[in-house]
Design an enzyme around this catalytic site. Sequence first.
Site, PDB file in Angstrom:
ATOM      1  N   SER A 206       0.839  -1.199   0.000  1.00 45.45           N
ATOM      2  CA  SER A 206       0.000   0.000   0.000  1.00 45.45           C
ATOM      3  C   SER A 206       0.867   1.240   0.000  1.00 45.45           C
ATOM      4  CB  SER A 206      -0.898   0.019   1.243  1.00 45.45           C
ATOM      5  OG  SER A 206      -0.122   0.317   2.398  1.00 45.45           O
ATOM      6  N   ASP A 207       0.316   2.337  -0.498  1.00 45.37           N
ATOM      7  CA  ASP A 207       0.927   3.620  -0.195  1.00 45.37           C
ATOM      8  C   ASP A 207       0.741   3.854   1.297  1.00 45.37           C
ATOM      9  OD1 ASP A 207       2.142   6.103  -0.378  1.00 45.37           O
ATOM     10  OD2 ASP A 207       1.044   6.669  -2.186  1.00 45.37           O
ATOM     11  N   TRP A 208       1.429   4.828   1.836  1.00 47.53           N
ATOM     12  CA  TRP A 208       1.423   5.042   3.281  1.00 47.53           C
ATOM     13  C   TRP A 208       0.020   5.432   3.754  1.00 47.53           C
ATOM     14  CZ3 TRP A 208       5.363   2.898   1.813  1.00 47.53           C
ATOM     15  CH2 TRP A 208       6.517   2.711   2.583  1.00 47.53           C
TER      16      TRP A 208
END
Length: 788
Positions: A206-208
Amino acid sequence: MTEEEKLKLIGGNGMETFAIPELGIPAIRMTDGPSGVRSWGPSTAYPAGIALAATWDPALAKREGQSLADDAKARGARILLGPGVNIYRAPMNGRNFEYFGEDPYLASRVAVGYIEGVQSHGVAATVKHFDANTSEFDRHNTNAVIDERTLHEIYLPAFEAAVKEGHVAAVMDSYNLVNGAHMTENAPMNLDILKHSWGFNGVLMSDWNATYDGVAAANAGLDLEMPRAKSMTPAAMTTALGKGTLSEAVLDDKVRRILTLVLRYGATDPGSAEANGHAYSEGAKKIAYRIAAEGTVLLKNDGGLLPLDSNRLHRIAVIGPNSWPPETGGGGSSYTTAFRSSDLYTSLCDVLGPKVEVDWSPGSKSETDIFSQTAFDEADGRAGLKQEMYNNASFTGLPQTSRIPHVNFWTPSFRIGGGTSLNPKTYRWTATFTAKTAGEYYVLVGAHGRDSYVLRFDGKIVLEHAQSEGTAPQYFRTHFSKGQHTVVEFDYVQRGQHLDAGLGIVAVDSIVLPEVKRLAEMSDAVIVSLGFSPSYESEAFDRPWELLPGQNELVNAVAGVNRKIIVVLNAGGGVDVAQWIDHVPAFLHAWYGGEEGGHALADLLTGRVSPSGKLPITLERQLEDDGSYKSYYPKPATTDVHFSEGIFVGYRHFDHAGVKPLYPFGFGLSYTDFAFSDLHVTKDGAQAVKVSFLVRNSGSRSGDEVAQVYVGEQDAPVPRPVRELKAFRRVHLEPGKSSRVSLELGRRAFSYWDTTTHDWKLDNATFQIEVGDSEEALPLHGTVQLRP
């Protein structure tokens, strides 16, 4: 492995994966990219991704990737969070500068070179942000509504090439939704396309903080939640396993992928672990310089004003906010603190030497100048503003009251919000602004990304900003009569950890500094360096189409007294230059040039290097000409962004709509001339084509040309672009020399996505082959007949 050990691995540990020492599984450290290793201390700051794309040089992209990998290993990192390959859809996207332009084929070639370079030096690359992250506006909530054909022809090819050709080790899911589902929960995208159709066998992360439903994400193909398991928590996954809503096989697949990544790229041998150093490399600096030099695009050079001849110069002026200090990159997670950054002013002084006097001025008032110099009066006639501070977010209770001279707490920064205060505060500033002269004024407001505000003039809202992840300073123009009194009310909610507000009003005709006209009149030539900064162009918010307050006025002020004016632009894409482009003889787009941008520009301006960059985007004359103009932002009262232009993105739209751009895709001038001739188009089997032609340097100095091959289908049964880029080659030639360029076009170069068969389709048709040095300059024409 126990279930507890498996569940530990699918969540991050800050900038690392989890280690399980008792099993001999080390943590593997990650670092932000894509234009520099920026997680720990200073590092080589390479030019922005769009500058790399403007080189049209996949081999150079590979060299940058190798150098980035070495930088990462010097800091103990084995996963690089780059490259970014999202397609440039419109100029306002705050992260356009990180990406590789508007064309999926060009983006694919640059991405594959970059990934091969990174991974050949023992570091895992992470291609991002999958998919359709074409806007930073409300990025956690916007839903990209894209038809199947447009997805496959425009927004997926760069990711597909990264997986199938670059064999990228990791893919990062974006924040936004695509066709109704967040990407971390998007099974059709993550499973059906990425993992099953393309055969991706790496780690999907995932992105952050981009995971919103842990069980849904786990079942939709997400392998690793970053930076920590906030949704795919061990407790939530254990419950799902117990209920049968998550299978053991799905969990095991994630663990195998993560372990494979650790085994391939992790420093499992303690003796091979790198120190947490900050290695400086002359080799990296040279690569950064070369990208900046090759990627800068000369767009206009009327009368041969460039290159500047030091033997004919006595005095020049370097003016503008970006001339010193330099803007090396946009803001957000890609921003890299350089070891040493070169600026245009100092670099020109060094190149021109003592025989040429070089004057400098910032040219116009900065934001902090405007905030600190605005004169306000309270209603009782005393100078300053009444400040009321409340210890809550609702402006209730008894405030702490004081008087301040200015609202000048704002600090230029690339940060995108930072921490959030546990105890929000609110400020209400009230005063009267009295216009000393009649005319146009700029009103400018700066704020921290997490904060919100409302600005009222005489009780009417004139500017507001809702709480969001980030924000650029906002501004607008308005008219005041001489002596006009305006009651100003500024309500500000501080949710960030520090007060970061600014408010200013300045007369347009006073924003250019007094010395500018004098310096311009004294000079043999004037270089105006302008554009954006990390405060305006960054991750987490979109940027303006218009130049910043004072910049148009600065160019026009100089051009009014000196016709030898050269404008250098720093931006991640197109900008409104309509107010001056027709009366400025020389114009260069320098993107963000990294730490060597100043040195590269000085060498380009003085002719030590011949410009060779080519636009990876189309530059429009007005925003209304852009294909996404009516549908870039969500429809009212929704979060849906309809990609209504379909496949007609960038130059595809301009050709399809018959609109002439300011500068076409692939365009870029040189200090020499090139000619194309002797085109041969031949079949190589049933569905492959060889294209061969001569490129000749017909000018008087050495230089690089980018030969471009475009394909168009005649009488297509479905709407298709007039032409599409399908091959290119960068060629270096000495004066008078020629080179034969031979390129191959496979079946995919002639196909389109068929929504009936859900696959690529080749028609029985005649195809036009065009060759030249930009999408509009294609002197060579040929045809070929193909059958499916």
